[in-house]
Design a protein around this motif. Structure first.
Motif, PDB file in Angstrom:
ATOM      1  N   ALA A   1      29.078  11.758 -55.745  1.00 63.22           N
ATOM      2  CA  ALA A   1      27.710  12.237 -55.868  1.00 63.22           C
ATOM      3  C   ALA A   1      27.057  11.713 -57.152  1.00 63.22           C
ATOM      4  O   ALA A   1      26.083  11.149 -56.761  1.00 63.22           O
ATOM      5  CB  ALA A   1      27.452  13.760 -55.659  1.00 63.22           C
ATOM      6  N   GLN A   2      27.698  11.802 -57.954  1.00 63.15           N
ATOM      7  CA  GLN A   2      27.092  11.002 -59.322  1.00 63.15           C
ATOM      8  C   GLN A   2      26.875   9.335 -59.165  1.00 63.15           C
ATOM      9  O   GLN A   2      25.910   9.067 -59.657  1.00 63.15           O
ATOM     10  CB  GLN A   2      28.160  11.214 -60.374  1.00 63.15           C
ATOM     11  CG  GLN A   2      27.450  10.918 -61.839  1.00 63.15           C
ATOM     12  CD  GLN A   2      26.354  11.730 -62.100  1.00 63.15           C
ATOM     13  OE1 GLN A   2      26.112  12.845 -62.053  1.00 63.15           O
ATOM     14  NE2 GLN A   2      25.137  11.018 -62.500  1.00 63.15           N
TER      15      GLN A   2
ATOM     16  N   ASP B   1      29.004   5.695 -48.937  1.00 62.21           N
ATOM     17  CA  ASP B   1      27.940   6.388 -48.871  1.00 62.21           C
ATOM     18  C   ASP B   1      27.516   5.977 -47.059  1.00 62.21           C
ATOM     19  O   ASP B   1      28.265   5.285 -46.737  1.00 62.21           O
ATOM     20  CB  ASP B   1      26.829   5.831 -49.747  1.00 62.21           C
ATOM     21  CG  ASP B   1      26.405   4.359 -49.762  1.00 62.21           C
ATOM     22  OD1 ASP B   1      26.930   3.675 -48.610  1.00 62.21           O
ATOM     23  OD2 ASP B   1      25.878   3.975 -50.648  1.00 62.21           O
TER      24      ASP B   1
ATOM     25  N   ARG C   1      26.228   7.893 -56.354  1.00 61.94           N
ATOM     26  CA  ARG C   1      25.313   7.870 -55.445  1.00 61.94           C
ATOM     27  C   ARG C   1      23.746   7.885 -56.318  1.00 61.94           C
ATOM     28  O   ARG C   1      22.936   7.155 -56.323  1.00 61.94           O
ATOM     29  CB  ARG C   1      25.179   8.632 -54.382  1.00 61.94           C
ATOM     30  CG  ARG C   1      26.443   8.313 -53.244  1.00 61.94           C
ATOM     31  CD  ARG C   1      26.294   9.284 -52.270  1.00 61.94           C
ATOM     32  NE  ARG C   1      27.690   9.068 -51.640  1.00 61.94           N
ATOM     33  CZ  ARG C   1      28.518  10.251 -51.150  1.00 61.94           C
ATOM     34  NH1 ARG C   1      28.207  11.447 -51.511  1.00 61.94           N
ATOM     35  NH2 ARG C   1      29.710   9.996 -50.654  1.00 61.94           N
ATOM     36  N   GLU C   2      23.944   8.816 -57.070  1.00 59.64           N
ATOM     37  CA  GLU C   2      22.806   9.346 -57.970  1.00 59.64           C
ATOM     38  C   GLU C   2      22.557   8.081 -58.965  1.00 59.64           C
ATOM     39  O   GLU C   2      21.274   7.886 -59.253  1.00 59.64           O
ATOM     40  CB  GLU C   2      23.087  10.660 -58.595  1.00 59.64           C
ATOM     41  CG  GLU C   2      21.804  11.531 -58.810  1.00 59.64           C
ATOM     42  CD  GLU C   2      22.223  12.930 -59.421  1.00 59.64           C
ATOM     43  OE1 GLU C   2      22.181  13.063 -60.745  1.00 59.64           O
ATOM     44  OE2 GLU C   2      22.749  13.592 -58.436  1.00 59.64           O
ATOM     45  N   ASP C   3      23.590   7.648 -59.508  1.00 61.91           N
ATOM     46  CA  ASP C   3      23.408   6.653 -60.641  1.00 61.91           C
ATOM     47  C   ASP C   3      22.807   5.240 -59.945  1.00 61.91           C
ATOM     48  O   ASP C   3      22.934   4.178 -60.657  1.00 61.91           O
ATOM     49  CB  ASP C   3      24.551   6.208 -61.273  1.00 61.91           C
ATOM     50  CG  ASP C   3      25.131   7.285 -62.164  1.00 61.91           C
ATOM     51  OD1 ASP C   3      24.312   8.248 -62.660  1.00 61.91           O
ATOM     52  OD2 ASP C   3      26.280   7.627 -62.410  1.00 61.91           O
ATOM     53  N   GLY C   4      22.840   5.191 -58.657  1.00 64.42           N
ATOM     54  CA  GLY C   4      22.355   3.920 -57.946  1.00 64.42           C
ATOM     55  C   GLY C   4      23.127   2.883 -57.552  1.00 64.42           C
ATOM     56  O   GLY C   4      22.820   1.793 -57.317  1.00 64.42           O
TER      57      GLY C   4
ATOM     58  N   THR D   1      33.746  10.298 -63.136  1.00 61.72           N
ATOM     59  CA  THR D   1      32.605  10.386 -62.439  1.00 61.72           C
ATOM     60  C   THR D   1      32.759  11.134 -60.951  1.00 61.72           C
ATOM     61  O   THR D   1      34.055  11.339 -61.054  1.00 61.72           O
ATOM     62  CB  THR D   1      31.792   9.321 -62.186  1.00 61.72           C
ATOM     63  OG1 THR D   1      30.682   9.307 -61.580  1.00 61.72           O
ATOM     64  CG2 THR D   1      32.341   8.139 -61.290  1.00 61.72           C
TER      65      THR D   1
END
Ligand SMILES: [Zn+2]
Ligand SMILES: [Zn+2]
Length: 272
Positions: free
Chosen positions: A44-45, A96, A47-50, A41
């Motif tokens: 960025a991914q 983050d 952070r996008e995945d929650g 991963t």
């Protein structure tokens, strides 16, 4: 170019055009590759995945930081607030803006120190963001997947990181396996931040010592004896292990001593 993160151990790799061939840390017999193969991963991914980080105070001046939902090994870092500057003990993959703000609110971060390669995670990302050095034991230099000038390899058996903060090399699980002794911890009685170099087990009156935890490979009796003898001169009431709930709240020095003795006795029974 992308910096890939191994999903199983959380390690960040140096920038590359393609995904790395494999993760040497997971291919090593102390870790494992998932049955569905190597997965990658990116920050960025994630952070996008929650994924997000949670801060929890363990005791005054000691804050645990962990990722929710659990990612990779479930790495949990500890931030020690120190008058000379805060120290981040161990590290984790997710970084983050919220985490950066949370850490900045706790005071100026001055250094990162890490117990062993299973916590190297995205350490260079953190060091760059906070402009601080990372202290690693030189015996584990081969496991650094993203080299950086931020990394300071120390050698020998102990290293004074700051007033009242000492890195101690215990080895065992990894050759450079390190714990952090915090003199002011537990109301001045001392605390040991151990990662899984000394592993707190389910019944928190005991700890254990393994070469590999997921693969259940023990350490030789002589090695456990050496770890016991190395840590014996240090005073500590409390021991903070690898995860939020893995804490020995009191008599931790005694707990480590008798756990080592129990372990050695168990190994000596084998073959009899
Ligand atoms: Zn890995
Ligand atoms: Zn480990």
């Amino acid at each position: 170019m992308e910096k890939w993160i191994c999903r199983t151990c959380g390690t960040h790799f140096a920038p590359s055009e393609k995904q790395p061939e494999g993760c040497p840390i997971c291919l090593d017999e102390r870790q494992y590759v998932w049955y569905n193969g190597q997965q990658w991963t990116t920050l960025a991914q994630m952070r996008e995945d929650g994924f997000h980080n949670e801060f929890r105070e363990h005791e005054p001046h000691l804050i645990g930081i962990g990722t929710i939902p659990t990612f990779a090994i479930g790495e949990r870092a500890l931030l020690v607030q120190n008058e000379q500057g805060n120290i981040l003990w161990d590290c984790m993959s997710l970084l983050d803006d919220e985490t950066v703000a949370g850490i900045e609110r706790l005071g100026a971060l001055t250094a990162i120190a890490i117990s062993h390669p299973h916590y190297y995670s995205t350490m260079v990302e953190w060091a760059d963001r906070f402009n601080v050095p990372i202290y690693l034991h030189e015996a584990d230099h081969q496991w650094v997947m993203r080299p950086s000038e931020r990394i300071r390899f120390w050698s020998g058996d102990s290293y004074r990181l700051a007033e009242g903060m000492t890195l101690i090399r215990l080895g065992g699980h990894f050759s450079g396996g390190t714990v952090l002794h915090w003199e002011a911890g537990a109301d001045g009685k001392g605390a040991l931040l151990s990662g899984d170099i000394i592993q707190v087990v389910s019944y928190r009156r005991w700890v254990s010592f393994m070469y590999s935890y997921p693969n259940l490979i023990p350490l030789p009796a002589a090695e456990v004896q050496r770890i016991r003898d190395t840590i014996e001169p240090y005073q500590f009431e409390r021991l903070y292990g690898a995860w939020f709930e893995r804490v020995v709240m009191q008599d931790a020095h005694d707990v480590v001593m008798r756990s080592a003795e129990r372990y050695i006795r168990a190994l000596e029974r084998v073959g009899r």
